[in-house]
Design a protein around this motif. Sequence first.
Motif, PDB file in Angstrom:
ATOM      1  N   THR A   1       3.949  13.584  12.283  1.00 44.02           N
ATOM      2  CA  THR A   1       4.009  13.408  11.088  1.00 44.02           C
ATOM      3  C   THR A   1       5.933  13.369  10.722  1.00 44.02           C
ATOM      4  OG1 THR A   1       3.226  15.296  11.449  1.00 44.02           O
ATOM      5  CG2 THR A   1       4.712  15.451   9.567  1.00 44.02           C
ATOM      6  N   SER A   2       5.993  12.156  10.157  1.00 49.65           N
ATOM      7  CA  SER A   2       7.219  11.790   9.235  1.00 49.65           C
ATOM      8  C   SER A   2       7.479  12.450   8.082  1.00 49.65           C
ATOM      9  CB  SER A   2       7.098  10.724   8.903  1.00 49.65           C
ATOM     10  OG  SER A   2       8.371   9.637   8.391  1.00 49.65           O
ATOM     11  N   THR A   3       7.684  12.010   6.482  1.00 49.49           N
ATOM     12  CA  THR A   3       8.808  12.129   6.011  1.00 49.49           C
ATOM     13  C   THR A   3       8.910  11.204   5.052  1.00 49.49           C
ATOM     14  OG1 THR A   3       9.744  14.121   3.935  1.00 49.49           O
ATOM     15  CG2 THR A   3      10.690  12.933   6.747  1.00 49.49           C
ATOM     16  N   SER A   4       8.791  11.524   3.283  1.00 44.97           N
ATOM     17  CA  SER A   4       9.210  10.275   2.883  1.00 44.97           C
ATOM     18  C   SER A   4      10.595  10.865   2.514  1.00 44.97           C
ATOM     19  CB  SER A   4       8.457  10.425   1.065  1.00 44.97           C
ATOM     20  OG  SER A   4       8.358  11.553   0.862  1.00 44.97           O
ATOM     21  N   GLU A   5      10.546  11.631   3.016  1.00 45.69           N
ATOM     22  CA  GLU A   5      12.546  11.445   3.360  1.00 45.69           C
ATOM     23  C   GLU A   5      13.218  10.709   3.269  1.00 45.69           C
ATOM     24  OE1 GLU A   5      15.085  13.776   0.992  1.00 45.69           O
ATOM     25  OE2 GLU A   5      13.521  13.954   0.048  1.00 45.69           O
ATOM     26  N   VAL A   6      12.437   9.678   4.272  1.00 44.02           N
ATOM     27  CA  VAL A   6      13.151   8.771   5.307  1.00 44.02           C
ATOM     28  C   VAL A   6      13.068   7.271   4.101  1.00 44.02           C
ATOM     29  CG1 VAL A   6      12.460   9.385   7.197  1.00 44.02           C
ATOM     30  CG2 VAL A   6      11.201   7.691   6.230  1.00 44.02           C
TER      31      VAL A   6
ATOM     32  N   ALA B   1      10.044   0.125  -6.138  1.00 40.42           N
ATOM     33  CA  ALA B   1       8.915   1.131  -6.089  1.00 40.42           C
ATOM     34  C   ALA B   1       7.689   0.773  -6.710  1.00 40.42           C
ATOM     35  CB  ALA B   1       9.078   2.031  -7.038  1.00 40.42           C
ATOM     36  N   PRO B   2       6.300   0.881  -6.116  1.00 41.48           N
ATOM     37  CA  PRO B   2       6.328   2.176  -4.879  1.00 41.48           C
ATOM     38  C   PRO B   2       6.945   1.588  -3.951  1.00 41.48           C
ATOM     39  CG  PRO B   2       4.399   0.992  -5.927  1.00 41.48           C
ATOM     40  CD  PRO B   2       5.571   0.533  -6.678  1.00 41.48           C
ATOM     41  N   ILE B   3       7.141   2.478  -3.487  1.00 39.39           N
ATOM     42  CA  ILE B   3       7.546   2.001  -1.811  1.00 39.39           C
ATOM     43  C   ILE B   3       6.336   1.957  -1.116  1.00 39.39           C
ATOM     44  CG2 ILE B   3       8.735   3.309   0.001  1.00 39.39           C
ATOM     45  CD1 ILE B   3      10.151   5.325  -2.609  1.00 39.39           C
ATOM     46  N   GLY B   4       6.691   1.002  -0.208  1.00 37.10           N
ATOM     47  CA  GLY B   4       5.661   0.584   0.338  1.00 37.10           C
ATOM     48  C   GLY B   4       6.328   0.998   2.298  1.00 37.10           C
ATOM     49  N   GLU B   5       5.246   1.141   3.174  1.00 37.71           N
ATOM     50  CA  GLU B   5       5.725   1.077   4.458  1.00 37.71           C
ATOM     51  C   GLU B   5       6.802   0.545   4.908  1.00 37.71           C
ATOM     52  OE1 GLU B   5       2.461   3.138   4.010  1.00 37.71           O
ATOM     53  OE2 GLU B   5       3.232   1.148   3.564  1.00 37.71           O
ATOM     54  N   ASP B   6       6.998  -0.921   4.010  1.00 35.96           N
ATOM     55  CA  ASP B   6       8.190  -1.384   4.413  1.00 35.96           C
ATOM     56  C   ASP B   6       9.171  -1.800   4.442  1.00 35.96           C
ATOM     57  OD1 ASP B   6       7.011  -2.593   2.285  1.00 35.96           O
ATOM     58  OD2 ASP B   6       7.099  -4.622   3.084  1.00 35.96           O
ATOM     59  N   HIS B   7       9.984  -0.508   2.916  1.00 34.10           N
ATOM     60  CA  HIS B   7      10.621  -0.093   2.400  1.00 34.10           C
ATOM     61  C   HIS B   7      11.721   0.618   3.600  1.00 34.10           C
ATOM     62  CE1 HIS B   7      13.990   2.210  -0.332  1.00 34.10           C
ATOM     63  NE2 HIS B   7      12.912   1.703  -1.091  1.00 34.10           N
TER      64      HIS B   7
ATOM     65  N   GLU C   1       1.303   2.184  13.521  1.00 35.11           N
ATOM     66  CA  GLU C   1       1.634   2.169  12.410  1.00 35.11           C
ATOM     67  C   GLU C   1       2.285   2.905  11.427  1.00 35.11           C
ATOM     68  OE1 GLU C   1       1.940  -1.414  10.840  1.00 35.11           O
ATOM     69  OE2 GLU C   1       0.311  -2.598  12.155  1.00 35.11           O
ATOM     70  N   VAL C   2       3.296   3.180  10.539  1.00 35.06           N
ATOM     71  CA  VAL C   2       3.382   3.622   9.497  1.00 35.06           C
ATOM     72  C   VAL C   2       2.763   3.941   8.207  1.00 35.06           C
ATOM     73  CG1 VAL C   2       5.199   4.776   8.398  1.00 35.06           C
ATOM     74  CG2 VAL C   2       5.885   3.681  10.434  1.00 35.06           C
ATOM     75  N   VAL C   3       1.609   5.350   8.300  1.00 34.61           N
ATOM     76  CA  VAL C   3       0.655   5.219   7.172  1.00 34.61           C
ATOM     77  C   VAL C   3       1.634   6.140   5.497  1.00 34.61           C
ATOM     78  CG1 VAL C   3      -1.316   5.841   6.175  1.00 34.61           C
ATOM     79  CG2 VAL C   3      -1.337   4.508   8.280  1.00 34.61           C
TER      80      VAL C   3
ATOM     81  N   SER D   1       4.853   6.745  -3.837  1.00 33.09           N
ATOM     82  CA  SER D   1       4.224   6.199  -3.042  1.00 33.09           C
ATOM     83  C   SER D   1       2.931   4.749  -3.294  1.00 33.09           C
ATOM     84  CB  SER D   1       3.540   6.828  -2.230  1.00 33.09           C
ATOM     85  OG  SER D   1       2.363   7.875  -2.906  1.00 33.09           O
ATOM     86  N   ASP D   2       3.717   3.720  -2.218  1.00 33.03           N
ATOM     87  CA  ASP D   2       2.252   3.030  -2.462  1.00 33.03           C
ATOM     88  C   ASP D   2       1.731   3.609  -0.964  1.00 33.03           C
ATOM     89  OD1 ASP D   2       0.598   0.883  -1.829  1.00 33.03           O
ATOM     90  OD2 ASP D   2       2.141  -0.678  -2.089  1.00 33.03           O
ATOM     91  N   ASN D   3      -0.110   3.673  -1.652  1.00 37.11           N
ATOM     92  CA  ASN D   3      -0.387   4.087  -0.503  1.00 37.11           C
ATOM     93  C   ASN D   3      -1.809   4.075  -0.652  1.00 37.11           C
ATOM     94  OD1 ASN D   3      -2.076   4.306  -3.407  1.00 37.11           O
ATOM     95  ND2 ASN D   3      -1.979   6.856  -3.302  1.00 37.11           N
ATOM     96  N   GLY D   4      -1.379   2.145  -0.601  1.00 38.15           N
ATOM     97  CA  GLY D   4      -2.557   0.926  -0.205  1.00 38.15           C
ATOM     98  C   GLY D   4      -2.914   1.762   0.685  1.00 38.15           C
ATOM     99  N   ARG D   5      -2.023   1.635   2.334  1.00 36.31           N
ATOM    100  CA  ARG D   5      -2.645   1.433   3.489  1.00 36.31           C
ATOM    101  C   ARG D   5      -3.955   2.676   3.717  1.00 36.31           C
ATOM    102  NH1 ARG D   5       2.193   0.130   7.370  1.00 36.31           N
ATOM    103  NH2 ARG D   5       2.678  -2.025   6.913  1.00 36.31           N
ATOM    104  N   ALA D   6      -3.430   3.580   3.398  1.00 40.90           N
ATOM    105  CA  ALA D   6      -4.794   5.096   3.310  1.00 40.90           C
ATOM    106  C   ALA D   6      -5.015   5.009   2.812  1.00 40.90           C
ATOM    107  CB  ALA D   6      -4.209   5.760   3.176  1.00 40.90           C
ATOM    108  N   ARG D   7      -5.922   4.222   1.650  1.00 43.48           N
ATOM    109  CA  ARG D   7      -6.825   4.095   1.013  1.00 43.48           C
ATOM    110  C   ARG D   7      -7.495   2.298   1.886  1.00 43.48           C
ATOM    111  NH1 ARG D   7      -7.144   5.619  -4.346  1.00 43.48           N
ATOM    112  NH2 ARG D   7      -5.600   6.775  -5.079  1.00 43.48           N
ATOM    113  N   ALA D   8      -7.243   1.478   2.093  1.00 43.07           N
ATOM    114  CA  ALA D   8      -7.474   0.239   2.099  1.00 43.07           C
ATOM    115  C   ALA D   8      -8.175   0.562   4.392  1.00 43.07           C
ATOM    116  CB  ALA D   8      -6.951  -0.298   2.627  1.00 43.07           C
ATOM    117  N   TRP D   9      -6.896   1.069   5.040  1.00 39.64           N
ATOM    118  CA  TRP D   9      -7.166   1.139   6.374  1.00 39.64           C
ATOM    119  C   TRP D   9      -8.066   2.705   6.523  1.00 39.64           C
ATOM    120  CZ3 TRP D   9      -1.888   0.227   8.829  1.00 39.64           C
ATOM    121  CH2 TRP D   9      -1.348  -0.296   8.569  1.00 39.64           C
TER     122      TRP D   9
END
Length: 341
Positions: free
Chosen positions: A137-142, A149-155, A251-253, A299-307
Amino acid sequence: MTTTTAPAPSAERFDWTGRTVLVTGAEGFIGSTLVDLLIERGARVRAFVHYKPYAEKGHLAHLIGDPRVETVAGDVRDAGRVTDAVAGCDTVFHLAALIGIPYSYDSPGAYVQTNVVGTENVAEACRRHAVRRLVHTSTSEVYGTARTAPIGEDHPLQPQSPYSASKIGADMVALSHWHAFELPVTVVRPFNTYGPRQSARAVIPTILAQLHAGAREIRLGSLTPTRDFTYVTDTARGFLALAACDRALGEVVNLGTGREIAVGDLARRLVEASGRDAEVVVDPARLRPSGSEVERLLSDNGRARAWAGWEPEVSLTDGLKRTSEWVADHPHLFAPARYQV
Protein backbone atom coordinates in the motif's frame (compact mmCIF):
# COMPACT_ATOMS: atom_id res chain seq x y z
CA MET A 1 -10.66 12.88 -16.47
CA THR A 2 -9.13 9.43 -16.88
CA THR A 3 -7.20 7.45 -19.44
CA THR A 4 -9.64 6.25 -22.11
CA THR A 5 -8.28 2.73 -22.53
CA ALA A 6 -11.13 0.21 -22.76
CA PRO A 7 -11.58 -1.68 -19.47
CA ALA A 8 -10.38 -5.25 -19.15
CA PRO A 9 -12.51 -8.08 -17.79
CA SER A 10 -12.65 -7.56 -14.03
CA ALA A 11 -9.98 -9.34 -12.02
CA GLU A 12 -12.44 -9.16 -9.12
CA ARG A 13 -13.83 -12.52 -10.28
CA PHE A 14 -10.69 -14.18 -8.92
CA ASP A 15 -11.59 -17.10 -6.63
CA TRP A 16 -10.44 -16.44 -3.05
CA THR A 17 -12.17 -19.51 -1.63
CA GLY A 18 -9.92 -21.40 0.77
CA ARG A 19 -6.86 -19.19 0.24
CA THR A 20 -4.91 -18.10 3.31
CA VAL A 21 -4.38 -14.36 3.14
CA LEU A 22 -2.33 -12.14 5.45
CA VAL A 23 -3.44 -8.55 5.99
CA THR A 24 -1.03 -6.32 7.91
CA GLY A 25 -2.67 -3.32 9.52
CA ALA A 26 -5.82 -5.43 9.58
CA GLU A 27 -7.49 -3.62 12.48
CA GLY A 28 -7.37 -0.25 10.74
CA PHE A 29 -9.78 1.65 8.54
CA ILE A 30 -8.97 0.19 5.12
CA GLY A 31 -7.48 -3.02 6.50
CA SER A 32 -10.61 -4.06 8.39
CA THR A 33 -12.79 -3.29 5.37
CA LEU A 34 -10.51 -5.47 3.27
CA VAL A 35 -10.72 -8.27 5.85
CA ASP A 36 -14.53 -8.16 5.69
CA LEU A 37 -14.45 -8.33 1.89
CA LEU A 38 -12.00 -11.26 1.86
CA ILE A 39 -14.18 -13.21 4.27
CA GLU A 40 -17.22 -12.55 2.10
CA ARG A 41 -15.29 -14.05 -0.82
CA GLY A 42 -14.31 -17.20 1.02
CA ALA A 43 -10.72 -16.52 2.09
CA ARG A 44 -9.14 -17.52 5.39
CA VAL A 45 -7.66 -14.33 6.83
CA ARG A 46 -4.65 -13.98 9.07
CA ALA A 47 -5.01 -10.53 10.59
CA PHE A 48 -1.69 -8.99 11.65
CA VAL A 49 -2.43 -6.28 14.21
CA HIS A 50 -0.25 -4.00 16.31
CA TYR A 51 0.23 -5.47 19.76
CA LYS A 52 -1.63 -3.68 22.56
CA PRO A 53 -1.39 -4.81 26.19
CA TYR A 54 -5.01 -3.81 26.75
CA ALA A 55 -6.25 -6.21 24.03
CA GLU A 56 -8.06 -3.58 21.94
CA LYS A 57 -9.14 -5.14 18.62
CA GLY A 58 -9.93 -1.95 16.75
CA HIS A 59 -12.32 -2.49 13.88
CA LEU A 60 -11.95 -6.27 14.08
CA ALA A 61 -13.96 -6.53 17.31
CA HIS A 62 -16.97 -7.86 15.40
CA LEU A 63 -14.87 -10.80 14.19
CA ILE A 64 -13.64 -12.04 17.57
CA GLY A 65 -14.26 -15.78 17.69
CA ASP A 66 -14.92 -16.05 13.95
CA PRO A 67 -13.11 -19.21 12.75
CA ARG A 68 -12.38 -17.59 9.39
CA VAL A 69 -10.06 -15.03 11.00
CA GLU A 70 -6.83 -15.67 12.88
CA THR A 71 -5.51 -12.64 14.74
CA VAL A 72 -1.74 -12.31 15.13
CA ALA A 73 -0.40 -9.50 17.30
CA GLY A 74 2.98 -8.02 16.52
CA ASP A 75 4.87 -5.15 14.94
CA VAL A 76 6.09 -4.90 11.35
CA ARG A 77 9.43 -3.64 12.70
CA ASP A 78 9.97 -7.13 14.17
CA ALA A 79 11.32 -9.17 11.24
CA GLY A 80 10.96 -12.52 13.00
CA ARG A 81 7.35 -11.94 13.93
CA VAL A 82 6.54 -10.84 10.39
CA THR A 83 8.24 -13.91 8.91
CA ASP A 84 6.20 -16.21 11.13
CA ALA A 85 2.98 -14.43 10.14
CA VAL A 86 3.66 -14.76 6.40
CA ALA A 87 4.37 -18.51 6.56
CA GLY A 88 1.76 -20.51 4.66
CA CYS A 89 0.04 -17.52 3.05
CA ASP A 90 -1.00 -17.36 -0.58
CA THR A 91 -1.32 -13.57 -0.70
CA VAL A 92 -0.10 -10.73 1.53
CA PHE A 93 -1.76 -7.32 1.66
CA HIS A 94 0.63 -4.93 3.40
CA LEU A 95 -1.31 -2.00 4.85
CA ALA A 96 0.46 -1.55 8.21
CA ALA A 97 2.00 1.92 8.37
CA LEU A 98 2.43 4.95 10.56
CA ILE A 99 0.04 7.43 8.96
CA GLY A 100 -0.86 11.09 9.27
CA ILE A 101 1.11 14.08 8.06
CA PRO A 102 1.15 16.44 11.09
CA TYR A 103 2.77 13.94 13.48
CA SER A 104 5.46 13.15 10.91
CA TYR A 105 6.88 16.64 11.45
CA ASP A 106 7.42 15.77 15.11
CA SER A 107 8.71 12.22 14.75
CA PRO A 108 10.11 11.56 11.27
CA GLY A 109 12.36 8.75 12.47
CA ALA A 110 9.39 6.72 13.65
CA TYR A 111 7.92 6.91 10.15
CA VAL A 112 11.12 5.58 8.62
CA GLN A 113 11.25 2.66 11.04
CA THR A 114 7.65 1.59 10.61
CA ASN A 115 7.07 2.41 6.96
CA VAL A 116 10.43 1.73 5.34
CA VAL A 117 12.00 -0.90 7.60
CA GLY A 118 8.60 -2.51 8.15
CA THR A 119 8.09 -2.86 4.40
CA GLU A 120 11.55 -4.41 4.02
CA ASN A 121 10.62 -6.98 6.66
CA VAL A 122 7.35 -7.83 4.91
CA ALA A 123 8.98 -8.09 1.47
CA GLU A 124 11.78 -10.33 2.77
CA ALA A 125 9.28 -12.58 4.53
CA CYS A 126 7.26 -12.88 1.33
CA ARG A 127 10.39 -13.77 -0.61
CA ARG A 128 11.40 -16.39 1.95
CA HIS A 129 7.99 -18.05 1.89
CA ALA A 130 7.41 -17.67 -1.88
CA VAL A 131 3.98 -16.06 -1.67
CA ARG A 132 1.87 -15.87 -4.80
CA ARG A 133 1.44 -12.08 -4.52
CA LEU A 134 2.40 -9.17 -2.29
CA VAL A 135 0.21 -6.08 -2.57
CA HIS A 136 1.97 -3.10 -0.99
CA THR A 137 0.00 0.00 0.00
CA SER A 138 1.32 3.38 -1.10
CA THR A 139 -0.44 6.77 -0.98
CA SER A 140 -1.18 9.58 -3.39
CA GLU A 141 0.74 11.88 -1.02
CA VAL A 142 3.97 10.63 -2.65
CA TYR A 143 3.14 12.69 -5.74
CA GLY A 144 3.04 15.99 -3.85
CA THR A 145 1.31 18.88 -5.55
CA ALA A 146 0.30 17.89 -9.06
CA ARG A 147 2.63 19.17 -11.78
CA THR A 148 0.27 17.75 -14.39
CA ALA A 149 -3.27 16.50 -13.93
CA PRO A 150 -4.69 13.99 -13.84
CA ILE A 151 -1.77 12.31 -12.07
CA GLY A 152 -0.51 9.16 -13.74
CA GLU A 153 1.80 6.63 -12.14
CA ASP A 154 4.80 8.16 -13.95
CA HIS A 155 4.28 11.55 -12.25
CA PRO A 156 7.41 12.70 -10.35
CA LEU A 157 7.55 11.75 -6.68
CA GLN A 158 7.81 14.76 -4.36
CA PRO A 159 8.49 14.22 -0.64
CA GLN A 160 6.66 17.26 0.71
CA SER A 161 6.38 15.83 4.24
CA PRO A 162 8.33 13.27 6.27
CA TYR A 163 5.30 10.99 5.95
CA SER A 164 5.32 11.10 2.15
CA ALA A 165 9.10 10.63 2.12
CA SER A 166 8.77 7.47 4.20
CA LYS A 167 6.11 6.11 1.86
CA ILE A 168 8.26 6.83 -1.19
CA GLY A 169 11.04 4.87 0.50
CA ALA A 170 8.67 2.01 1.28
CA ASP A 171 7.46 1.88 -2.34
CA MET A 172 11.01 1.70 -3.61
CA VAL A 173 11.85 -1.10 -1.18
CA ALA A 174 8.86 -3.10 -2.43
CA LEU A 175 9.65 -2.53 -6.10
CA SER A 176 13.33 -3.32 -5.59
CA HIS A 177 12.31 -6.83 -4.56
CA TRP A 178 10.57 -7.25 -7.91
CA HIS A 179 13.61 -6.10 -9.87
CA ALA A 180 16.26 -7.80 -7.75
CA PHE A 181 14.50 -10.98 -6.66
CA GLU A 182 11.42 -11.31 -8.93
CA LEU A 183 9.14 -11.09 -5.92
CA PRO A 184 5.58 -10.88 -7.31
CA VAL A 185 4.63 -7.48 -5.92
CA THR A 186 2.20 -4.75 -6.93
CA VAL A 187 2.23 -1.26 -5.42
CA VAL A 188 -1.30 0.11 -4.99
CA ARG A 189 -1.58 3.89 -4.65
CA PRO A 190 -4.98 4.93 -3.21
CA PHE A 191 -6.17 8.52 -3.49
CA ASN A 192 -7.76 9.86 -0.27
CA THR A 193 -9.85 6.92 0.83
CA TYR A 194 -12.75 7.80 3.14
CA GLY A 195 -15.76 6.13 4.73
CA PRO A 196 -16.95 4.37 7.89
CA ARG A 197 -14.22 3.47 10.43
CA GLN A 198 -11.87 6.29 9.42
CA SER A 199 -10.38 8.08 12.43
CA ALA A 200 -10.87 11.74 13.27
CA ARG A 201 -7.31 12.54 12.16
CA ALA A 202 -8.69 12.75 8.59
CA VAL A 203 -10.61 15.70 7.18
CA ILE A 204 -13.99 14.08 6.45
CA PRO A 205 -14.63 12.36 9.81
CA THR A 206 -13.29 15.27 11.85
CA ILE A 207 -15.65 17.69 10.09
CA LEU A 208 -18.57 15.31 10.52
CA ALA A 209 -17.73 14.75 14.18
CA GLN A 210 -17.84 18.48 14.80
CA LEU A 211 -21.12 18.84 12.92
CA HIS A 212 -22.83 16.01 14.78
CA ALA A 213 -21.57 17.45 18.07
CA GLY A 214 -23.47 20.63 17.26
CA ALA A 215 -20.64 22.90 16.05
CA ARG A 216 -21.85 26.02 14.28
CA GLU A 217 -18.40 26.85 12.94
CA ILE A 218 -16.04 24.42 11.15
CA ARG A 219 -12.44 25.56 11.47
CA LEU A 220 -10.02 24.23 8.83
CA GLY A 221 -6.62 24.95 7.37
CA SER A 222 -6.38 25.90 3.71
CA LEU A 223 -9.67 25.53 1.84
CA THR A 224 -8.25 25.57 -1.68
CA PRO A 225 -6.34 22.25 -2.00
CA THR A 226 -8.20 19.66 -4.05
CA ARG A 227 -8.41 15.94 -3.42
CA ASP A 228 -9.72 12.84 -5.20
CA PHE A 229 -11.88 11.01 -2.63
CA THR A 230 -12.53 7.26 -3.01
CA TYR A 231 -15.03 5.37 -0.86
CA VAL A 232 -13.42 2.67 1.26
CA THR A 233 -15.22 -0.33 -0.23
CA ASP A 234 -14.13 0.78 -3.70
CA THR A 235 -10.52 0.95 -2.49
CA ALA A 236 -10.78 -2.51 -0.93
CA ARG A 237 -12.25 -3.91 -4.16
CA GLY A 238 -9.30 -2.40 -6.00
CA PHE A 239 -6.85 -4.21 -3.74
CA LEU A 240 -8.49 -7.54 -4.50
CA ALA A 241 -8.64 -6.88 -8.23
CA LEU A 242 -4.97 -5.96 -8.41
CA ALA A 243 -3.95 -8.98 -6.33
CA ALA A 244 -5.37 -11.07 -9.18
CA CYS A 245 -3.92 -8.99 -12.02
CA ASP A 246 -0.70 -10.35 -13.54
CA ARG A 247 -0.29 -7.24 -15.71
CA ALA A 248 0.25 -5.25 -12.51
CA LEU A 249 3.26 -7.30 -11.37
CA GLY A 250 6.20 -5.01 -10.63
CA GLU A 251 4.05 -1.96 -11.30
CA VAL A 252 2.42 0.94 -9.48
CA VAL A 253 -1.34 1.35 -9.91
CA ASN A 254 -3.48 4.31 -8.82
CA LEU A 255 -6.87 3.84 -7.19
CA GLY A 256 -8.93 7.01 -7.46
CA THR A 257 -12.15 8.28 -8.96
CA GLY A 258 -10.63 10.70 -11.45
CA ARG A 259 -12.66 13.56 -9.92
CA GLU A 260 -11.45 16.29 -7.58
CA ILE A 261 -13.06 18.61 -5.05
CA ALA A 262 -11.61 21.52 -3.05
CA VAL A 263 -11.48 21.09 0.73
CA GLY A 264 -13.75 24.11 1.23
CA ASP A 265 -16.36 22.73 -1.17
CA LEU A 266 -16.07 19.32 0.49
CA ALA A 267 -16.77 20.89 3.88
CA ARG A 268 -19.91 22.50 2.53
CA ARG A 269 -21.01 19.15 1.05
CA LEU A 270 -20.48 17.58 4.48
CA VAL A 271 -22.62 20.23 6.14
CA GLU A 272 -25.37 19.30 3.67
CA ALA A 273 -24.88 15.55 4.15
CA SER A 274 -25.11 15.88 7.92
CA GLY A 275 -28.30 17.91 7.83
CA ARG A 276 -26.70 20.48 10.13
CA ASP A 277 -26.12 24.22 9.85
CA ALA A 278 -22.57 25.53 10.16
CA GLU A 279 -20.13 28.04 8.67
CA VAL A 280 -16.72 27.02 7.27
CA VAL A 281 -13.82 29.28 8.32
CA VAL A 282 -10.03 29.24 7.97
CA ASP A 283 -8.01 28.70 11.17
CA PRO A 284 -4.41 29.95 10.67
CA ALA A 285 -3.18 27.54 13.36
CA ARG A 286 -4.22 24.63 11.13
CA LEU A 287 -2.27 25.72 8.08
CA ARG A 288 0.59 23.39 7.12
CA PRO A 289 4.20 24.59 6.84
CA SER A 290 5.08 26.53 3.68
CA GLY A 291 6.13 24.15 0.92
CA SER A 292 4.48 21.18 2.61
CA GLU A 293 0.84 21.63 1.63
CA VAL A 294 -0.14 19.45 -1.33
CA GLU A 295 -2.33 21.74 -3.42
CA ARG A 296 -3.84 19.29 -5.89
CA LEU A 297 -4.38 15.53 -6.14
CA LEU A 298 -6.36 14.08 -9.04
CA SER A 299 -5.87 10.52 -10.19
CA ASP A 300 -5.53 8.99 -13.58
CA ASN A 301 -7.01 5.54 -12.87
CA GLY A 302 -6.53 4.22 -16.38
CA ARG A 303 -4.24 1.36 -15.34
CA ALA A 304 -6.68 0.02 -12.75
CA ARG A 305 -9.51 0.16 -15.28
CA ALA A 306 -7.60 -1.29 -18.23
CA TRP A 307 -5.51 -3.88 -16.42
CA ALA A 308 -7.85 -5.09 -13.68
CA GLY A 309 -11.29 -3.99 -14.81
CA TRP A 310 -11.72 -1.93 -11.63
CA GLU A 311 -13.80 1.20 -11.40
CA PRO A 312 -15.31 3.08 -8.45
CA GLU A 313 -18.98 2.37 -7.73
CA VAL A 314 -19.92 4.70 -4.85
CA SER A 315 -20.55 8.35 -5.71
CA LEU A 316 -19.23 11.13 -3.47
CA THR A 317 -22.79 12.11 -2.53
CA ASP A 318 -23.71 8.59 -1.43
CA GLY A 319 -20.35 8.02 0.25
CA LEU A 320 -20.53 11.21 2.29
CA LYS A 321 -24.06 10.36 3.38
CA ARG A 322 -23.07 6.85 4.50
CA THR A 323 -20.05 8.21 6.34
CA SER A 324 -22.11 10.90 8.05
CA GLU A 325 -24.56 8.30 9.30
CA TRP A 326 -21.73 6.13 10.64
CA VAL A 327 -20.09 9.03 12.49
CA ALA A 328 -23.43 10.01 13.98
CA ASP A 329 -23.90 6.43 15.22
CA HIS A 330 -20.42 6.29 16.83
CA PRO A 331 -20.00 9.54 18.79
CA HIS A 332 -17.80 7.85 21.40
CA LEU A 333 -15.04 7.46 18.79
CA PHE A 334 -14.87 11.19 18.16
CA ALA A 335 -15.06 12.85 21.58
CA PRO A 336 -13.30 15.14 21.70
CA ALA A 337 -12.34 15.54 18.02
CA ARG A 338 -9.21 17.69 18.28
CA TYR A 339 -7.21 16.84 15.22
CA GLN A 340 -5.37 19.12 12.83
CA VAL A 341 -6.55 18.75 9.23
